[in-house]
Motif scaffolding. Structure first.
Motif, PDB file in Angstrom:
ATOM      1  N   SER A 175       0.872  -1.183   0.000  1.00 34.33           N
ATOM      2  CA  SER A 175       0.000   0.000   0.000  1.00 34.33           C
ATOM      3  C   SER A 175       0.904   1.226   0.000  1.00 34.33           C
ATOM      4  CB  SER A 175      -0.917   0.007   1.229  1.00 34.33           C
ATOM      5  OG  SER A 175      -0.135   0.042   2.417  1.00 34.33           O
ATOM      6  N   HIS A 176       0.308   2.384  -0.294  1.00 34.04           N
ATOM      7  CA  HIS A 176       1.072   3.629  -0.301  1.00 34.04           C
ATOM      8  C   HIS A 176       0.117   4.751   0.080  1.00 34.04           C
ATOM      9  CE1 HIS A 176       4.835   5.585  -1.298  1.00 34.04           C
ATOM     10  NE2 HIS A 176       4.190   6.532  -1.956  1.00 34.04           N
ATOM     11  N   PRO A 177       0.592   5.738   0.853  1.00 32.81           N
ATOM     12  CA  PRO A 177      -0.295   6.843   1.252  1.00 32.81           C
ATOM     13  C   PRO A 177      -0.930   7.517   0.042  1.00 32.81           C
ATOM     14  CG  PRO A 177       1.771   6.938   2.458  1.00 32.81           C
ATOM     15  CD  PRO A 177       1.943   5.897   1.405  1.00 32.81           C
ATOM     16  N   ARG A 178      -2.207   7.748   0.132  1.00 32.29           N
ATOM     17  CA  ARG A 178      -2.936   8.351  -0.987  1.00 32.29           C
ATOM     18  C   ARG A 178      -2.380   9.718  -1.364  1.00 32.29           C
ATOM     19  NH1 ARG A 178      -9.532   9.302  -1.091  1.00 32.29           N
ATOM     20  NH2 ARG A 178      -9.630  10.152  -3.222  1.00 32.29           N
ATOM     21  N   LYS A 179      -1.964  10.469  -0.366  1.00 28.26           N
ATOM     22  CA  LYS A 179      -1.443  11.813  -0.618  1.00 28.26           C
ATOM     23  C   LYS A 179      -0.156  11.798  -1.439  1.00 28.26           C
ATOM     24  CE  LYS A 179       1.239  12.181   3.695  1.00 28.26           C
ATOM     25  NZ  LYS A 179       2.556  12.331   3.033  1.00 28.26           N
ATOM     26  N   ASP A 180       0.518  10.658  -1.481  1.00 25.83           N
ATOM     27  CA  ASP A 180       1.785  10.546  -2.205  1.00 25.83           C
ATOM     28  C   ASP A 180       1.651   9.797  -3.531  1.00 25.83           C
ATOM     29  OD1 ASP A 180       3.191  11.934  -0.251  1.00 25.83           O
ATOM     30  OD2 ASP A 180       3.642  10.126   0.899  1.00 25.83           O
ATOM     31  N   ILE A 181       0.431   9.568  -3.979  1.00 25.98           N
ATOM     32  CA  ILE A 181       0.213   8.854  -5.241  1.00 25.98           C
ATOM     33  C   ILE A 181      -0.166   9.844  -6.341  1.00 25.98           C
ATOM     34  CG2 ILE A 181      -1.371   7.294  -6.448  1.00 25.98           C
ATOM     35  CD1 ILE A 181      -1.343   5.495  -4.029  1.00 25.98           C
ATOM     36  N   ARG A 182       0.479   9.712  -7.482  1.00 31.47           N
ATOM     37  CA  ARG A 182       0.158  10.513  -8.667  1.00 31.47           C
ATOM     38  C   ARG A 182      -0.127   9.522  -9.807  1.00 31.47           C
ATOM     39  NH1 ARG A 182       0.578  12.999  -4.758  1.00 31.47           N
ATOM     40  NH2 ARG A 182       1.651  14.981  -4.348  1.00 31.47           N
ATOM     41  N   ASP A 183      -1.399   9.229  -9.996  1.00 30.45           N
ATOM     42  CA  ASP A 183      -1.811   8.217 -10.972  1.00 30.45           C
ATOM     43  C   ASP A 183      -2.302   8.888 -12.255  1.00 30.45           C
ATOM     44  OD1 ASP A 183      -2.960   6.071 -12.379  1.00 30.45           O
ATOM     45  OD2 ASP A 183      -3.474   5.045 -10.513  1.00 30.45           O
ATOM     46  N   THR A 184      -1.595   8.672 -13.345  1.00 29.92           N
ATOM     47  CA  THR A 184      -1.966   9.312 -14.613  1.00 29.92           C
ATOM     48  C   THR A 184      -3.275   8.767 -15.181  1.00 29.92           C
ATOM     49  OG1 THR A 184      -0.543   7.739 -15.803  1.00 29.92           O
ATOM     50  CG2 THR A 184       0.401   9.882 -15.245  1.00 29.92           C
ATOM     51  N   LEU A 229       4.461  12.343 -18.324  1.00 30.92           N
ATOM     52  CA  LEU A 229       3.101  12.904 -18.297  1.00 30.92           C
ATOM     53  C   LEU A 229       2.908  13.703 -17.011  1.00 30.92           C
ATOM     54  CD1 LEU A 229       1.023   9.880 -19.648  1.00 30.92           C
ATOM     55  CD2 LEU A 229       1.123  12.151 -20.699  1.00 30.92           C
ATOM     56  N   TYR A 230       3.336  13.117 -15.896  1.00 23.09           N
ATOM     57  CA  TYR A 230       3.229  13.816 -14.615  1.00 23.09           C
ATOM     58  C   TYR A 230       4.023  15.117 -14.637  1.00 23.09           C
ATOM     59  CZ  TYR A 230       4.466  15.092  -9.828  1.00 23.09           C
ATOM     60  OH  TYR A 230       4.698  15.793  -8.672  1.00 23.09           O
ATOM     61  N   LYS A 231       5.233  15.082 -15.161  1.00 20.23           N
ATOM     62  CA  LYS A 231       6.075  16.268 -15.193  1.00 20.23           C
ATOM     63  C   LYS A 231       5.476  17.365 -16.069  1.00 20.23           C
ATOM     64  CE  LYS A 231      10.600  15.741 -15.291  1.00 20.23           C
ATOM     65  NZ  LYS A 231      11.963  15.233 -15.658  1.00 20.23           N
ATOM     66  N   LYS A 232       4.796  16.960 -17.135  1.00 25.24           N
ATOM     67  CA  LYS A 232       4.182  17.947 -18.017  1.00 25.24           C
ATOM     68  C   LYS A 232       3.041  18.686 -17.324  1.00 25.24           C
ATOM     69  CE  LYS A 232       2.249  18.667 -22.584  1.00 25.24           C
ATOM     70  NZ  LYS A 232       2.028  18.146 -23.940  1.00 25.24           N
ATOM     71  N   PHE A 233       2.271  17.962 -16.492  1.00 26.45           N
ATOM     72  CA  PHE A 233       1.118  18.566 -15.816  1.00 26.45           C
ATOM     73  C   PHE A 233       1.405  18.846 -14.336  1.00 26.45           C
ATOM     74  CE2 PHE A 233      -0.637  16.365 -19.476  1.00 26.45           C
ATOM     75  CZ  PHE A 233      -1.606  17.250 -19.929  1.00 26.45           C
ATOM     76  N   ARG A 234       2.636  18.700 -13.950  1.00 26.96           N
ATOM     77  CA  ARG A 234       3.008  18.747 -12.533  1.00 26.96           C
ATOM     78  C   ARG A 234       2.560  20.016 -11.820  1.00 26.96           C
ATOM     79  NH1 ARG A 234       9.206  17.829 -10.324  1.00 26.96           N
ATOM     80  NH2 ARG A 234       8.709  17.658  -8.092  1.00 26.96           N
ATOM     81  N   GLU A 235       2.796  21.167 -12.421  1.00 31.86           N
ATOM     82  CA  GLU A 235       2.476  22.436 -11.764  1.00 31.86           C
ATOM     83  C   GLU A 235       0.990  22.532 -11.415  1.00 31.86           C
ATOM     84  OE1 GLU A 235       2.892  27.261 -12.548  1.00 31.86           O
ATOM     85  OE2 GLU A 235       3.911  25.837 -13.876  1.00 31.86           O
ATOM     86  N   ASP A 236       0.119  22.293 -12.387  1.00 32.61           N
ATOM     87  CA  ASP A 236      -1.326  22.360 -12.141  1.00 32.61           C
ATOM     88  C   ASP A 236      -1.783  21.227 -11.225  1.00 32.61           C
ATOM     89  OD1 ASP A 236      -1.583  24.615 -13.677  1.00 32.61           O
ATOM     90  OD2 ASP A 236      -2.134  23.545 -15.504  1.00 32.61           O
ATOM     91  N   TRP A 237      -1.183  20.057 -11.413  1.00 34.59           N
ATOM     92  CA  TRP A 237      -1.540  18.884 -10.613  1.00 34.59           C
ATOM     93  C   TRP A 237      -1.291  19.164  -9.128  1.00 34.59           C
ATOM     94  CZ3 TRP A 237      -0.464  13.463 -13.038  1.00 34.59           C
ATOM     95  CH2 TRP A 237      -1.082  12.461 -12.279  1.00 34.59           C
ATOM     96  N   GLU A 238      -0.092  19.628  -8.807  1.00 36.45           N
ATOM     97  CA  GLU A 238       0.261  19.881  -7.413  1.00 36.45           C
ATOM     98  C   GLU A 238      -0.521  21.055  -6.834  1.00 36.45           C
ATOM     99  OE1 GLU A 238       1.980  17.907  -5.602  1.00 36.45           O
ATOM    100  OE2 GLU A 238       2.581  16.595  -7.254  1.00 36.45           O
ATOM    101  N   LYS A 239      -0.785  22.052  -7.683  1.00 40.76           N
ATOM    102  CA  LYS A 239      -1.572  23.210  -7.233  1.00 40.76           C
ATOM    103  C   LYS A 239      -2.986  22.769  -6.842  1.00 40.76           C
ATOM    104  CE  LYS A 239      -0.983  26.939  -9.610  1.00 40.76           C
ATOM    105  NZ  LYS A 239      -1.083  27.937 -10.721  1.00 40.76           N
ATOM    106  N   GLY A 240      -3.565  21.893  -7.671  1.00 39.27           N
ATOM    107  CA  GLY A 240      -4.909  21.391  -7.383  1.00 39.27           C
ATOM    108  C   GLY A 240      -4.956  20.594  -6.095  1.00 39.27           C
ATOM    109  N   LEU A 241      -3.944  19.760  -5.875  1.00 39.48           N
ATOM    110  CA  LEU A 241      -3.884  18.968  -4.635  1.00 39.48           C
ATOM    111  C   LEU A 241      -3.739  19.869  -3.411  1.00 39.48           C
ATOM    112  CD1 LEU A 241      -1.548  16.027  -5.736  1.00 39.48           C
ATOM    113  CD2 LEU A 241      -3.988  15.880  -5.221  1.00 39.48           C
ATOM    114  N   LYS A 242      -2.947  20.921  -3.544  1.00 39.21           N
ATOM    115  CA  LYS A 242      -2.735  21.849  -2.431  1.00 39.21           C
ATOM    116  C   LYS A 242      -4.022  22.573  -2.076  1.00 39.21           C
ATOM    117  CE  LYS A 242       0.362  25.556  -0.927  1.00 39.21           C
ATOM    118  NZ  LYS A 242       1.499  26.450  -1.331  1.00 39.21           N
ATOM    119  N   GLN A 243      -4.748  22.996  -3.109  1.00 42.04           N
ATOM    120  CA  GLN A 243      -6.016  23.691  -2.872  1.00 42.04           C
ATOM    121  C   GLN A 243      -7.032  22.759  -2.221  1.00 42.04           C
ATOM    122  OE1 GLN A 243      -6.984  25.090  -6.807  1.00 42.04           O
ATOM    123  NE2 GLN A 243      -5.728  26.948  -6.608  1.00 42.04           N
TER     124      GLN A 243
END
Length: 263
Positions: A175-184, A229-243
């Motif tokens: 298992s892995h913490p949900r907060k640390d998973i980035r599933d494309t 793919l993650y790196k391409k969308f990383r900025e928006d992806w992480e911003k959304g998670l933070k919000q």
């Protein structure tokens, strides 16, 4: 005699010997040095030998095609790791899956772990056309529990990237913490217009301009595809998670305040 002298001059000229009475010719070395000194500098091309053709990349985004090659020579275990697994079939008609290979790449796309795994049951279908795994790959493969322990230690405390990671974690019995998973597969911006999940092959072609899984699958290539793919969308992806996290904290605080005021 005049005619003879003219002939001698012509022959001398053909042999590269100067017949003029003027100053001696400049050294050829000096001329080469001057050519180098005044040579115009040309700007290097922005294109790299490993660039992938941009055909198939969606319009409207910063869509330079991305090569599925490492972007650095750094092989360290970074904060972000991408994982992909390959499975073979066990049991009747090979319908059940068993782990046969696991790969982890770092944030630069370099392989930090890549092992074939010896299934605990007899393999009835190698699924080579999809898995890329052959009988010879498993003859000296690692024991499942050894690989599971290695992977668990490597991904602990790391941001884990992948495509349909729930399948990989399930086959590893981890298992892995949900907060640390980035599933494309689950990221909203990588779903189709009607909200359906899309195959990694399709996403790589559309957003990276890369062709993968044309024949057999390769866990290194698939892990890199998910990573880029993650790196391409990383900025928006992480911003959304933070919000989202901030919104959850506000909601919890608001609920606690209401609870206290109602007492």
């Amino acid at each position: 005699m005049k005619r003879k002298r003219g002939k001698d001059k012509a022959l001398a000229a053909d042999d590269g010997v100067s017949t003029s009475k003027g100053p001696a010719p400049l050294s050829s070395n000096w001329l080469e040095l001057q050519a180098v000194k005044y040579k115009k500098k040309t700007k290097p091309s922005k294109e790299t030998p490993t660039a992938v053709a941009s055909a198939g990349v969606s319009k409207g985004e910063k869509d330079e095609a991305v090569s599925l090659q490492p972007t650095s020579s750094d092989f360290s275990v970074t904060k972000v790791l991408a994982m992909d697994c390959e499975m073979v079939g066990v049991g009747v008609e090979g319908k059940r899956s068993a782990l046969a290979r696991v790969t982890l790449v770092n944030i630069y796309g370099n392989v930090v772990y890549d092992k074939h795994v010896r299934p605990q049951e007899f393999v009835t279908d190698f699924r080579t056309q999809v898995s890329g795994v052959r009988p010879r790959d498993l003859r000296k493969a690692e024991d499942f529990w050894t690989v599971q322990k290695d992977v668990a230690e490597l991904i602990k405390g790391k941001v884990l990237v992948g495509h349909a990671l729930h399948n990989d974690l399930k086959i590893l019995l981890l298992s892995h913490p949900r907060k640390d998973i980035r599933d494309t597969q689950r990221y909203k911006s990588l779903r189709s217009d009607n909200g359906r999940v899309q195959a990694l092959k399709h996403l790589a072609a559309e957003h990276l301009g890369a062709s993968i899984q044309e024949r057999e699958h390769d866990s290194i290539e698939d892990a890199r595809a998910a990573l880029f793919l993650y790196k391409k969308f990383r900025e928006d992806w992480e911003k959304g998670l933070k919000q989202r996290r901030m919104g959850s904290k506000v909601a919890i605080a608001s609920g606690e305040e209401k609870s206290r005021s109602s007492r």
